[in-house]
Design a protein around this motif. Structure first.
Motif, PDB file in Angstrom:
ATOM      1  N   SER A 128      27.955 -22.627  16.924  1.00 11.21           N
ATOM      2  CA  SER A 128      29.510 -23.167  16.945  1.00 11.21           C
ATOM      3  C   SER A 128      30.462 -22.604  17.594  1.00 11.21           C
ATOM      4  N   ARG A 129      30.220 -21.694  18.357  1.00 12.29           N
ATOM      5  CA  ARG A 129      31.265 -21.151  19.054  1.00 12.29           C
ATOM      6  C   ARG A 129      32.394 -20.332  18.064  1.00 12.29           C
ATOM      7  N   THR A 130      32.155 -20.063  17.084  1.00 17.50           N
ATOM      8  CA  THR A 130      33.143 -19.614  16.191  1.00 17.50           C
ATOM      9  C   THR A 130      33.209 -18.175  16.496  1.00 17.50           C
ATOM     10  N   LEU A 131      34.257 -17.318  16.422  1.00 20.50           N
ATOM     11  CA  LEU A 131      34.704 -15.963  16.483  1.00 20.50           C
ATOM     12  C   LEU A 131      35.476 -15.612  15.222  1.00 20.50           C
ATOM     13  N   THR A 132      35.090 -14.753  14.663  1.00 16.53           N
ATOM     14  CA  THR A 132      35.255 -14.088  13.317  1.00 16.53           C
ATOM     15  C   THR A 132      35.936 -12.812  13.617  1.00 16.53           C
ATOM     16  N   LEU A 133      37.350 -12.786  13.153  1.00 20.79           N
ATOM     17  CA  LEU A 133      37.964 -11.347  13.471  1.00 20.79           C
ATOM     18  C   LEU A 133      37.995 -10.526  11.990  1.00 20.79           C
ATOM     19  N   GLN A 134      38.176  -9.333  12.289  1.00 26.02           N
ATOM     20  CA  GLN A 134      38.459  -8.611  11.153  1.00 26.02           C
ATOM     21  C   GLN A 134      39.760  -8.827  10.577  1.00 26.02           C
ATOM     22  N   PRO A 135      40.101  -9.063   9.228  1.00 29.46           N
ATOM     23  CA  PRO A 135      41.362  -9.410   8.649  1.00 29.46           C
ATOM     24  C   PRO A 135      42.398  -8.510   8.848  1.00 29.46           C
ATOM     25  N   ALA A 136      43.506  -9.175   9.382  1.00 25.67           N
ATOM     26  CA  ALA A 136      44.559  -8.215   9.464  1.00 25.67           C
ATOM     27  C   ALA A 136      46.114  -9.060   9.231  1.00 25.67           C
ATOM     28  N   ALA A 137      46.784  -8.351   8.627  1.00 23.44           N
ATOM     29  CA  ALA A 137      47.908  -9.059   7.794  1.00 23.44           C
ATOM     30  C   ALA A 137      49.210  -8.994   8.792  1.00 23.44           C
ATOM     31  N   ASN A 138      50.083 -10.255   8.470  1.00 22.51           N
ATOM     32  CA  ASN A 138      51.139 -10.451   9.296  1.00 22.51           C
ATOM     33  C   ASN A 138      50.921 -10.603  10.991  1.00 22.51           C
ATOM     34  N   ILE A 139      49.726 -10.960  11.178  1.00 21.52           N
ATOM     35  CA  ILE A 139      49.508 -11.540  12.649  1.00 21.52           C
ATOM     36  C   ILE A 139      49.272 -12.991  12.706  1.00 21.52           C
ATOM     37  N   PRO A 140      50.335 -13.770  13.606  1.00 18.74           N
ATOM     38  CA  PRO A 140      50.036 -14.985  13.752  1.00 18.74           C
ATOM     39  C   PRO A 140      48.743 -15.500  14.411  1.00 18.74           C
ATOM     40  N   ALA A 141      48.348 -16.829  14.274  1.00 21.52           N
ATOM     41  CA  ALA A 141      47.214 -17.340  14.764  1.00 21.52           C
ATOM     42  C   ALA A 141      47.243 -17.379  16.331  1.00 21.52           C
ATOM     43  N   SER A 142      46.422 -17.136  17.147  1.00 20.80           N
ATOM     44  CA  SER A 142      46.509 -17.362  18.673  1.00 20.80           C
ATOM     45  C   SER A 142      46.653 -19.000  19.022  1.00 20.80           C
ATOM     46  N   LEU A 143      47.277 -19.040  20.135  1.00 22.03           N
ATOM     47  CA  LEU A 143      47.631 -20.266  20.640  1.00 22.03           C
ATOM     48  C   LEU A 143      46.487 -21.001  21.116  1.00 22.03           C
ATOM     49  N   PRO A 144      46.286 -22.174  20.843  1.00 22.69           N
ATOM     50  CA  PRO A 144      45.349 -23.021  21.329  1.00 22.69           C
ATOM     51  C   PRO A 144      45.232 -23.030  23.085  1.00 22.69           C
ATOM     52  N   ASP A 145      44.246 -23.040  23.723  1.00 26.00           N
ATOM     53  CA  ASP A 145      44.106 -22.915  25.164  1.00 26.00           C
ATOM     54  C   ASP A 145      44.757 -21.635  25.844  1.00 26.00           C
ATOM     55  N   SER A 146      44.901 -20.820  24.953  1.00 18.47           N
ATOM     56  CA  SER A 146      45.634 -19.359  25.434  1.00 18.47           C
ATOM     57  C   SER A 146      44.143 -18.467  25.640  1.00 18.47           C
ATOM     58  N   PRO A 147      44.214 -17.456  26.667  1.00 17.61           N
ATOM     59  CA  PRO A 147      43.408 -16.825  27.236  1.00 17.61           C
ATOM     60  C   PRO A 147      42.970 -15.864  26.252  1.00 17.61           C
ATOM     61  N   ILE A 148      41.538 -15.350  26.171  1.00 15.72           N
ATOM     62  CA  ILE A 148      40.924 -14.309  25.330  1.00 15.72           C
ATOM     63  C   ILE A 148      39.958 -13.597  26.234  1.00 15.72           C
ATOM     64  N   GLU A 149      39.919 -12.399  25.828  1.00 16.10           N
ATOM     65  CA  GLU A 149      38.916 -11.385  26.532  1.00 16.10           C
ATOM     66  C   GLU A 149      38.315 -10.441  25.492  1.00 16.10           C
ATOM     67  N   LEU A 150      37.039 -10.581  25.548  1.00 19.92           N
ATOM     68  CA  LEU A 150      36.194  -9.677  24.605  1.00 19.92           C
ATOM     69  C   LEU A 150      35.639  -8.426  25.346  1.00 19.92           C
ATOM     70  N   VAL A 151      36.149  -7.174  24.879  1.00 17.54           N
ATOM     71  CA  VAL A 151      35.882  -6.047  25.493  1.00 17.54           C
ATOM     72  C   VAL A 151      35.099  -5.022  24.522  1.00 17.54           C
ATOM     73  N   GLY A 152      34.279  -4.524  25.336  1.00 17.02           N
ATOM     74  CA  GLY A 152      33.482  -3.331  24.788  1.00 17.02           C
ATOM     75  C   GLY A 152      32.116  -3.392  24.207  1.00 17.02           C
ATOM     76  N   HIS A 153      31.645  -4.764  24.228  1.00 19.43           N
ATOM     77  CA  HIS A 153      30.168  -5.057  23.580  1.00 19.43           C
ATOM     78  C   HIS A 153      29.258  -4.278  24.300  1.00 19.43           C
ATOM     79  N   ARG A 154      29.258  -3.879  25.605  1.00 23.04           N
ATOM     80  CA  ARG A 154      28.173  -3.166  26.434  1.00 23.04           C
ATOM     81  C   ARG A 154      28.297  -1.703  26.028  1.00 23.04           C
ATOM     82  N   LEU A 155      29.473  -1.210  25.928  1.00 22.85           N
ATOM     83  CA  LEU A 155      29.592   0.380  25.570  1.00 22.85           C
ATOM     84  C   LEU A 155      29.092   0.481  24.177  1.00 22.85           C
ATOM     85  N   GLN A 156      29.361  -0.561  23.283  1.00 24.08           N
ATOM     86  CA  GLN A 156      28.922  -0.360  21.741  1.00 24.08           C
ATOM     87  C   GLN A 156      27.252  -0.536  21.854  1.00 24.08           C
TER      88      GLN A 156
END
Length: 536
Positions: A128-156
């Protein structure tokens, strides 16, 4: 990822792996930090704080972009947002494994201005290409078409595999003191698991003081270290093996950083004029004569003048203050030095590659190699002995410590970790760094600096190949040559089985320490042979 970006990669919510992978693990201080704490708790805490800031903890690693580590990075863009914690994303490449516990670098808006934020990933559903993030308060939603980078999965992933396969020997911190390490040391010549924290590795293909390359580390992990308890991991997938390599590099860089800060704070352990004056070298790199350093020189000069008038606790307090003030500069310099060395290890120009093909293995080549091995230029026999059994002169005499440059308190050869080492018994045919001719060539060309084996790069390559041919022949044909140019094992100079044209029956051809052959006297009490009686 920005080169100066600090990204926390939380493992707190990742699944607990089976075996030795408990998630409450902690990095262990170097012994030097413990000693420093007795003298200056504030300085010891400065080191711990700096380590946590730049490398994190086992359960919350930090990806510091200035270090040459492949943390694992996948770029893409946000398609839509259900809320600030759930996004649909389009990634530029398929996810390589589990993205949980990696960090998402996102763009959102604060006061109508784009702001970069870092969030921890809980899960990713590829279908479904759904990315679920750890809940965080008072952080606005990301903008559509904005860039995203996922970092650290290889080190983990490398950390998880390391905890599963490596930690029980090498320890959580990579200090070589895992829970099973003490059972390995059942003999003083059994090497303990490698302590990565110096960034020094015995078997490498890089020049001089440049550390081991990724391929060097992968080779040691994949094939193991023959003659030791380090097993082969050939059954690991290549992606898993390379992930472990990256985490070992991470631990090594962390250890080097810790040692650099310990060296910096040495002045606090013994705040004399002499030790503090040594700080001058910390800020005196000729290749970086910038204004900031010139200001530091002035501060140091003023400090040295002031220190002469102080004693006891006043002197210690003043030393702590100066070192704390200059710590940021030292951290920057240490990270730059560490990154430079590991980056150099991946430069093909820094690899030792023979330019001359291996000399054909022949009696003539072996004899030349024997002469070099026994000669005064290489002095191989001082460690390996004349017969190559690892029982040379240095084994029974007191040597200089390679780190402190002081005489050891007992005979023998000791490596940089303080372990007693035995030169390789070349008659065994077991070569810990690999048995290929190229592996032996590398040992001769590079040496094994942590164990005090010298480099013989001053020899011509053809001479090194001659030694390679000789060394590889020792287990089969022996370490010695007789007067006819034939090899033999120690204690046995017989060569009558060789196919050659000289006459073995001439007395002059017999070795001086071996009597001429003669028929053995027949025992007087032994009757002449006769056919055995036939059973009734």
């Amino acid at each position: 990822m920005n080169n100066n970006c600090l990204v926390i990669l939380s493992l707190a919510l990742s699944a607990v792996l089976a075996g030795c992978s408990q998630q409450n693990a902690q990095f262990v201080d170097d012994d030097g930090v413990t000693r420093l704490e007795e003298k200056s708790p504030a300085s010891a805490e400065d080191i711990r704080t700096s380590l946590t800031a730049h490398f994190g903890t086992p359960n919350a690693l930090v990806a510091f972009g200035s270090l040459p580590l492949d943390f694992g990075s996948i770029t893409g863009k946000v398609i839509s947002t259900e809320n600030s914690d759930t996004l649909r994303v389009a990634l530029d490449q398929p996810s390589a494994g589990n993205l949980a516990a990696s960090a998402a670098v996102l763009t959102t808006t604060v006061n109508d201005k784009p702001v970069q934020v870092i969030r921890s990933v809980l899960s990713f559903n590829a279908a479904s290409r759904t990315l679920t993030l750890q809940p965080a308060a008072n952080i606005p939603a990301s903008l559509p078409d904005s860039p995203i980078e996922l970092v650290g999965h290889r080190l983990q992933r490398g950390r998880q595999l390391y905890m599963q396969h490596c930690m029980h020997c090498h320890g959580v911190t990579g200090d070589g003191h895992g829970p099973t390490a003490r059972y390995i040391r059942n003999h003083r010549f059994n090497p303990l698991p490698r302590d990565y924290r110096r960034g020094e590795f015995k078997y490498k293909s890089t020049k001089g003081t440049i550390t081991a390359s990724r391929s060097d580390l992968a080779k040691s992990i994949k094939y193991g270290i023959p003659g030791t308890y380090m097993p082969s991991f050939r059954l690991l997938e290549d992606a898993h093996l390379s992930a472990i390599v990256e985490y070992v590099r991470f631990l090594a860089m962390r250890g080097q950083f810790e040692r650099a800060l310990l060296d910096y704070f040495k002045a606090v352990e013994s705040p004399s004029d002499t030790t503090l004056k040594a700080l001058d070298a910390t800020f005196s790199k000729d290749e970086v004569p910038d204004e900031q350093q010139r200001q530091q020189f002035v501060l140091l000069e003023d400090f040295f003048d002031e220190l002469k008038e102080l004693t006891g606790e006043d002197k210690l307090a003043r030393a702590e203050k100066l070192l704390a003030e200059q710590l940021a500069a030292r951290i920057s310099e240490a990270l730059e030095d560490i990154a430079g060395n590991w980056t150099a290890a991946e430069d093909p120009q820094n690899l030792v590659v023979p330019t001359v093909a291996r000399v054909k293995d022949s009696p003539e080549s072996r004899r030349r190699g024997f002469n070099l091995f026994q000669g005064t230029v290489t002095k191989c026999t001082q460690c390996h002995g004349e017969g190559g059994r690892g029982n040379g002169f240095f084994v029974t005499t007191i040597q200089e410590d390679p780190v402190t440059k002081k005489k050891n308190d007992r005979p023998g050869i000791f490596d940089v970790w303080g372990n007693e080492v035995r030169p390789r018994d070349l008659t065994s045919g077991i070569y810990r760094g690999g048995r290929r001719p190229l592996d032996i060539f590398h040992r001769l060309s590079i040496g094994i600096a942590p164990s005090k084996m010298s480099s013989f790069a001053n020899l011509k390559e053809i001479e090194r190949w001659d030694i390679v041919n000789y060394v590889l022949s020792i287990p089969i044909d022996g370490a010695f040559f007789d007067e006819h140019g034939h090899q033999y094992h120690g204690g046995d100079r017989s060569h009558a089985h060789h196919d050659h044209d000289h006459d073995h029956d001439k007395p002059a051809d017999k070795p001086a320490d071996k009597p001429a052959d003669k028929p053995a006297d027949k025992p007087a009490d032994k009757p002449a042979d006769k056919p055995a009686d036939k059973p009734a």
